[in-house]
Design a protein around this motif. Structure first.
Motif, mmCIF file in Angstrom:
data_model
loop_
_atom_site.group_PDB
_atom_site.id
_atom_site.type_symbol
_atom_site.label_atom_id
_atom_site.label_comp_id
_atom_site.label_asym_id
_atom_site.label_seq_id
_atom_site.Cartn_x
_atom_site.Cartn_y
_atom_site.Cartn_z
ATOM 1 N N ASN A 65 8.788 -19.116 23.337
ATOM 2 C CA ASN A 65 9.231 -17.771 22.992
ATOM 3 C C ASN A 65 9.038 -17.479 21.510
ATOM 4 O OD1 ASN A 65 9.977 -16.235 25.163
ATOM 5 N ND2 ASN A 65 12.081 -16.973 25.248
ATOM 6 N N LEU A 66 9.424 -18.453 20.675
ATOM 7 C CA LEU A 66 9.270 -18.290 19.227
ATOM 8 C C LEU A 66 7.809 -18.125 18.863
ATOM 9 C CD1 LEU A 66 10.545 -18.225 16.429
ATOM 10 C CD2 LEU A 66 10.375 -20.734 16.360
ATOM 11 N N LEU A 67 6.937 -18.867 19.546
ATOM 12 C CA LEU A 67 5.498 -18.769 19.296
ATOM 13 C C LEU A 67 4.986 -17.368 19.651
ATOM 14 C CD1 LEU A 67 3.059 -20.489 18.394
ATOM 15 C CD2 LEU A 67 2.650 -21.007 20.812
ATOM 16 N N LEU A 68 5.495 -16.807 20.748
ATOM 17 C CA LEU A 68 5.106 -15.449 21.139
ATOM 18 C C LEU A 68 5.638 -14.404 20.161
ATOM 19 C CD1 LEU A 68 5.769 -15.637 25.000
ATOM 20 C CD2 LEU A 68 3.541 -15.389 23.899
ATOM 21 N N GLY A 69 6.751 -14.693 19.528
ATOM 22 C CA GLY A 69 7.345 -13.743 18.599
ATOM 23 C C GLY A 69 6.617 -13.628 17.275
ATOM 24 N N LEU B 19 16.327 -9.607 14.083
ATOM 25 C CA LEU B 19 16.021 -10.149 15.403
ATOM 26 C C LEU B 19 15.177 -11.414 15.290
ATOM 27 C CD1 LEU B 19 15.211 -6.972 17.547
ATOM 28 C CD2 LEU B 19 16.886 -8.726 18.139
ATOM 29 N N PHE B 20 14.144 -11.356 14.486
ATOM 30 C CA PHE B 20 13.251 -12.509 14.353
ATOM 31 C C PHE B 20 13.911 -13.635 13.561
ATOM 32 C CE2 PHE B 20 9.798 -14.916 12.310
ATOM 33 C CZ PHE B 20 9.093 -15.297 13.437
ATOM 34 N N ALA B 21 14.574 -13.278 12.465
ATOM 35 C CA ALA B 21 15.184 -14.302 11.613
ATOM 36 C C ALA B 21 16.291 -15.057 12.366
ATOM 37 C CB ALA B 21 15.751 -13.654 10.350
ATOM 38 N N ARG B 22 17.164 -14.326 13.050
ATOM 39 C CA ARG B 22 18.252 -15.001 13.778
ATOM 40 C C ARG B 22 17.692 -15.815 14.941
ATOM 41 N NH1 ARG B 22 23.861 -12.317 16.163
ATOM 42 N NH2 ARG B 22 24.341 -14.011 17.617
ATOM 43 N N SER B 23 16.658 -15.249 15.613
ATOM 44 C CA SER B 23 16.053 -15.985 16.722
ATOM 45 C C SER B 23 15.415 -17.276 16.244
ATOM 46 C CB SER B 23 14.996 -15.115 17.416
ATOM 47 O OG SER B 23 15.576 -13.944 17.939
ATOM 48 N N ALA B 24 14.664 -17.203 15.138
ATOM 49 C CA ALA B 24 14.010 -18.399 14.595
ATOM 50 C C ALA B 24 15.053 -19.449 14.205
ATOM 51 C CB ALA B 24 13.151 -18.014 13.397
ATOM 52 N N TYR B 25 16.146 -19.001 13.592
ATOM 53 C CA TYR B 25 17.207 -19.936 13.184
ATOM 54 C C TYR B 25 17.847 -20.618 14.396
ATOM 55 C CZ TYR B 25 21.699 -21.638 11.489
ATOM 56 O OH TYR B 25 22.785 -22.436 11.208
ATOM 57 N N GLU B 26 18.194 -19.824 15.401
ATOM 58 C CA GLU B 26 18.869 -20.384 16.578
ATOM 59 C C GLU B 26 17.958 -21.348 17.334
ATOM 60 O OE1 GLU B 26 20.415 -17.317 19.063
ATOM 61 O OE2 GLU B 26 21.956 -16.696 17.636
ATOM 62 N N ILE B 27 16.680 -20.984 17.466
ATOM 63 C CA ILE B 27 15.753 -21.852 18.210
ATOM 64 C C ILE B 27 15.461 -23.135 17.440
ATOM 65 C CG2 ILE B 27 13.381 -22.034 19.080
ATOM 66 C CD1 ILE B 27 13.560 -19.014 19.736
ATOM 67 N N MET B 28 15.231 -23.000 16.138
ATOM 68 C CA MET B 28 14.915 -24.184 15.322
ATOM 69 C C MET B 28 16.100 -25.142 15.235
ATOM 70 S SD MET B 28 11.738 -23.821 14.391
ATOM 71 C CE MET B 28 11.540 -24.911 12.979
ATOM 72 N N THR B 29 17.326 -24.608 15.240
ATOM 73 C CA THR B 29 18.516 -25.462 15.127
ATOM 74 C C THR B 29 19.120 -25.773 16.490
ATOM 75 O OG1 THR B 29 19.960 -23.517 14.873
ATOM 76 C CG2 THR B 29 19.058 -24.529 12.849
ATOM 77 N N GLN B 30 18.511 -25.216 17.541
ATOM 78 C CA GLN B 30 18.996 -25.411 18.912
ATOM 79 C C GLN B 30 20.454 -24.991 19.074
ATOM 80 O OE1 GLN B 30 17.130 -26.593 21.862
ATOM 81 N NE2 GLN B 30 15.733 -25.675 20.372
ATOM 82 N N THR B 31 20.820 -23.905 18.376
ATOM 83 C CA THR B 31 22.184 -23.370 18.499
ATOM 84 C C THR B 31 22.233 -22.141 19.400
ATOM 85 O OG1 THR B 31 21.820 -22.068 16.482
ATOM 86 C CG2 THR B 31 22.884 -24.230 16.234
ATOM 87 N N GLY B 32 21.081 -21.709 19.882
ATOM 88 C CA GLY B 32 21.037 -20.543 20.742
ATOM 89 C C GLY B 32 19.614 -20.230 21.156
ATOM 90 N N GLY C 239 18.084 -17.233 20.994
ATOM 91 C CA GLY C 239 17.435 -16.182 20.212
ATOM 92 C C GLY C 239 17.235 -14.902 21.003
ATOM 93 N N PHE C 240 16.589 -13.922 20.340
ATOM 94 C CA PHE C 240 16.407 -12.590 20.933
ATOM 95 C C PHE C 240 14.926 -12.188 20.920
ATOM 96 C CE2 PHE C 240 20.579 -12.876 19.042
ATOM 97 C CZ PHE C 240 21.440 -12.244 19.945
ATOM 98 N N ILE C 241 14.036 -13.162 21.096
ATOM 99 C CA ILE C 241 12.604 -12.876 21.009
ATOM 100 C C ILE C 241 12.169 -11.858 22.057
ATOM 101 C CG2 ILE C 241 10.292 -13.850 21.272
ATOM 102 C CD1 ILE C 241 11.584 -14.539 18.632
ATOM 103 N N ASP C 242 12.682 -11.991 23.292
ATOM 104 C CA ASP C 242 12.291 -11.041 24.333
ATOM 105 C C ASP C 242 12.740 -9.616 23.998
ATOM 106 O OD1 ASP C 242 14.893 -11.880 24.550
ATOM 107 O OD2 ASP C 242 14.979 -11.724 26.731
ATOM 108 N N SER C 243 13.917 -9.489 23.393
ATOM 109 C CA SER C 243 14.405 -8.168 22.983
ATOM 110 C C SER C 243 13.545 -7.591 21.872
ATOM 111 C CB SER C 243 15.863 -8.258 22.521
ATOM 112 O OG SER C 243 16.704 -8.651 23.583
ATOM 113 N N MET C 244 13.127 -8.439 20.923
ATOM 114 C CA MET C 244 12.284 -7.978 19.827
ATOM 115 C C MET C 244 10.932 -7.505 20.353
ATOM 116 S SD MET C 244 10.793 -10.019 16.495
ATOM 117 C CE MET C 244 9.494 -10.786 17.468
ATOM 118 N N CYS C 245 10.332 -8.295 21.257
ATOM 119 C CA CYS C 245 9.036 -7.910 21.816
ATOM 120 C C CYS C 245 9.145 -6.596 22.604
ATOM 121 C CB CYS C 245 8.497 -9.019 22.714
ATOM 122 S SG CYS C 245 8.085 -10.548 21.843
ATOM 123 N N GLY C 246 10.236 -6.462 23.379
ATOM 124 C CA GLY C 246 10.444 -5.232 24.135
ATOM 125 C C GLY C 246 10.634 -4.033 23.230
#
Length: 802
Positions: free
Chosen positions: A217-221, A258-271, A273-280
């Motif tokens: 997902n992060l890669l698609l974002g 959207l991107f910054a919080r998603s990248a943080y959550e995915i990289m730290t495995q704390t969530g 993220g919202f990549i699908d919402s950003m793409c939409g």
């Protein structure tokens, strides 16, 4: 005197072009044609087994122009060819030509069969909406010149003007948007699929799958954030540099978070993220931009004086006539200008009788007679026989060029962004930021994680994507509805300007009057059939505008005229079957009784063998429904008429316009510009409606410039909108519908705020989850799209525009 009843006779239509056959008929194989040219086109198609052309559409053709092969010699010039060709490798070339006369399926069929008429043509493809044909041909078998001559011979003369060599019709911005929508759509669809494990829940044994999908997902974002959203960041920074909070500021902020919080959550495995919402979000925003920018590519709203000029002109040197590109004209060159051609540079009249129509430049519709040695300025159209001129100034230094440059200096800045959206986004951003920082201050002492989630969640869910979508979809739909009614807008911001207009200034000639029609009436002793035929035959031999108007009015058999003569500024004479005919001024026809008649009409007297029979009364023909239109417009706007013509039409205009309408006559192009500027200085929001270069300065200066034309695919001056003359009487409906469209925008804003309130309610508590965002944000966008498009179309139907 008595008024002769309308001259009536059984009329037939041309088998090829459908025009009414007047005068002599041309018959071939039982079929009637209006001229030899139409018959020749039929024979060409018949010989090449292409008569299916007539089966697809009744009378599909257009009457071909008279071909002077030497007129196209300039197309053999390599420099001109390189400017016109889309591609060439020395053996094969491709050229795209604009054909204004394309109008039906038969035209398309015939133009795609050109290879049967010229063996050198490999293929031809028609783009109907742009009225263009793309032709691929072989150099060893044919040439660009031969192709153009072929098109002219079958009635499809290409539009080859001086500005055409530098003009590319396709919008590079629109093409770029298509790429970005494609990328955003691809990433949106796939990121939704990769997010399903998170939405549906996964077992601990499938945790590795969840991690892999989150990184995918992060890669698609990444391409969506860095490529698709680039324009929003650039526009936001541009606005901030000018100390303006436009609607791109909160959008860019939302995308970044959207991107910054998603990248943080995915990289730290704390969530997740919202990549699908950003793409939409980006997908719907870009879709709205395409909907807004997909304007009428076949129309040109940025025309200048060069749009009138052909690429070449006939020159004469040592008695030899040759065709040369206009750009190469020098002082001292001798040029030949024929009937209907534009004078491209300031020049002296050396030979011939010149009657110059300056309506293009001054707005005065009556041709000006010129004598030998007199200066003729660029932009004038010769309406008599061929004349010989000596160029005194190059095209770039002519009076016309200076006039246009003065107009350009007066051009005002027209904002491309909606004032309404910028106003809303300014206060929207301030309120959202205030709420976000307030929530951050509230949660920070209690729970750091909740504070950050609530702060970013509010900014994410409150991203005004629905606001940004409502404007392009509402106004884009409105623009298309206008287009179906032959009212074409440069962009959607014109709709907002139209809804706010409080003053309308009209040009007269060609705007509120028909450009190519006049009201003609014969008054006098009734003419016999032979006398009608003789008068028709006489005026048919003249290229003077009044003669052509009378010839159009009469219907009779055309006969041979002996001793034809045309006296400059007086009239024409000739002998038919022993009778002496004269048509012209009162004195020329031999009428000595005093009395010029009303000043709002032109009279052409007819005399036969010295006896004046009567006269043709020729008046301007005002557009149908003009009185009703001005009455309705006058209830909510201030009206004015500025004309380059004299005051002869004042009484008529006073009867057609509301009491108090300001009527200005003998106005130069600069006078019109200053008139509009004075109104604006008084705080008025002015719409200028005109049709020629003489109106160009006022069109540019006004808050909204509308160019009226009889054919929207052909010339009209630079403007914000192009209006077909047939739709002129709908102007009041257009203004009202523009106001209704702005009301729809405001209603959609309210609907969008309701969605934001729901999202902010959850974000305030730090409870905004990816699933909630994935549902709420696309749902708001889809709802706005449906609401705006359906509501706008329903309103259009109620107002009779659909």
């Amino acid at each position: 005197m008595e008024k002769t009843p309308a001259f009536t006779e059984t009329l037939s239509s041309c088998y090829h072009c459908g025009d009414t056959i007047r005068g002599e008929r041309v018959e071939h194989e039982g079929k009637l044609f209006c001229c030899t040219g139409c018959k020749i086109v039929f024979e060409i198609l018949q010989q090449n087994d292409l008569c299916t052309y007539y089966d697809l559409h009744e009378t599909p053709g257009t009457s071909p122009s008279t071909i002077e092969i030497s007129r196209f010699d300039y197309l053999d010039d390599v420099v001109i060819q390189n400017q016109l060709l889309d591609f060439t490798d020395g053996r094969t070339s491709r050229v795209t030509l604009s054909l204004p006369t394309v109008h039906c399926s038969s035209c398309i069929w015939l133009l795609e069969q050109l290879y049967k008429l010229d063996a050198g043509i490999v293929e031809s493809r028609v783009e109907y909406l742009r009225k263009q044909v793309s032709i691929k041909y072989l150099h060893e078998k044919t040439s660009l010149k031969n192709i153009v001559i072929l098109l002219v011979s079958i009635g499809y003369e290409p539009e080859l003007h001086l500005d055409a060599v530098d003009k590319k019709m396709e919008s590079e911005i629109t093409r770029s948007l298509y790429f970005k929508v494609g990328v955003a759509g691809f990433c949106f669809g796939n990121s939704m699929l990769f997010s399903f494990p998170e939405y549906l829940g996964v077992d601990a044994t499938e945790e590795i799958l969840k991690t892999v999908f989150s990184y995918l997902n992060l890669l698609l974002g990444v391409p969506v954030f860095f490529y698709c959203s680039k324009d929003y960041f650039v526009a936001a920074l541009g606005g901030l540099k000018k100390k303006i909070i436009n609607i791109d500021v909160p959008i860019a902020l939302g995308i970044f978070l959207l991107f910054a919080r998603s990248a943080y959550e995915i990289m730290t495995q704390t969530g997740p993220g919202f990549i699908d919402s950003m793409c939409g979000l980006l997908f719907f925003l870009l879709l709205g931009r395409i909907f807004q920018s997909k304007t009428y590519d076949r129309l040109n709203f940025e025309r200048n004086y060069t749009s009138y000029f052909p690429l070449s002109v006939m020159t004469k040197k040592n008695g030899v006539e040759t065709t040369v590109p206009i750009a190469t004209l020098k002082r001292g060159n001798r040029i030949i200008i024929r009937h209907g051609e534009i004078v491209p540079a300031d020049a002296l009249l050396l030979q011939g009788s010149a009657a110059i129509d300056y309506s293009f430049v001054t707005g005065e519709s009556t041709p000006v007679e010129k004598v030998l040695g007199e200066m003729i300025y660029a932009g004038g159209k010769q309406v008599g026989g061929a004349i010989e001129l000596e160029v005194m100034k190059e095209v770039s230094q002519s009076y016309l060029t200076q006039l246009w440059n003065n107009f350009n200096q007066s051009m005002r800045e027209k904002g491309q962004l909606s004032e309404l959206s910028n106003t809303v986004s300014k206060y929207f951003t301030i309120v959202v930021l205030a709420i976000s920082f307030g929530v951050l201050a509230y949660w920070l002492p209690k729970d750091m994680t909740t504070a950050v989630n609530a702060f970013t969640g509010i900014l994410i869910v409150a991203c005004p994507c629905a606001l940004a979508i409502s404007i392009p979809f509402t106004l884009g739909t409105t623009m298309r509805i206008f287009g179906k009614n032959d009212f074409y807008l440069k962009n959607t911001s014109v709709i907002e300007q139209l809804s706010r207009i409080d003053t309308i200034v009209f040009d007269k000639t060609g705007t509120i009057t028909h450009a190519k029609k006049s009201s003609v009436e014969y008054v006098g002793t009734e003419l016999s059939k032979e006398e009608i035929s003789g008068t028709y035959s006489l005026v048919s031999n003249s290229a003077h505008p009044l003669s052509m108007v009378i010839a159009e009015y009469l219907t009779a058999e055309k006969k041979i005229v002996d001793n034809f003569a045309e006296s400059l500024g007086e009239g024409i004479s000739g002998t038919l079957e022993g009778a002496a005919y004269r048509v012209g001024t009162r004195d020329f026809a031999g009428k000595t009784k005093a009395g010029n008649g009303p000043v709002n009409e032109t009279r052409s007297y007819v005399s036969i063998d010295g006896t004046v029979k009567g006269y043709f009364s020729i008046k301007n023909l005002y557009r149908e429904g003009l009185s009703g239109l001005t009455a309705s417009l006058g209830k909510r706007t201030v009206l004015a008429v500025v004309s380059g013509d004299n005051e002869s039409e004042r009484p008529r205009l006073q009867s057609l316009f509301p009491v108090g309408t300001d009527l200005q006559f003998n106005q130069t192009p600069s006078d019109k510009l200053e008139y509009v500027r004075a109104l604006q200085s008084a705080g008025k929001r002015v719409m200028m409606i005109g049709d020629g270069l003489n109106d160009a300065g006022a069109l540019l200066q006004s808050n909204l410039g509308v160019a009226v034309t009889e054919n929207v695919a052909q010339f009209s001056p630079s403007s914000d909108a192009i209006l077909s003359g047939a739709s002129f009487v709908k102007m009041q409906d257009f203004i009202r519908f523009a106001s209704s469209s702005m009301s729809v925008v405001i209603a959609s804003f309210v609907l969008a705020f309701m969605y934001n309130v729901v999202g902010i309610y959850f974000a305030l508590q730090g409870l905004l989850t990816p699933v909630m965002a994935a549902i709420l944000m696309p749902a708001s966008s889809i709802t706005i799209v449906l609401f705006t498009t359906i509501t706008t179309q329903l309103l259009a139907k109620r107002k009779g525009l659909l």
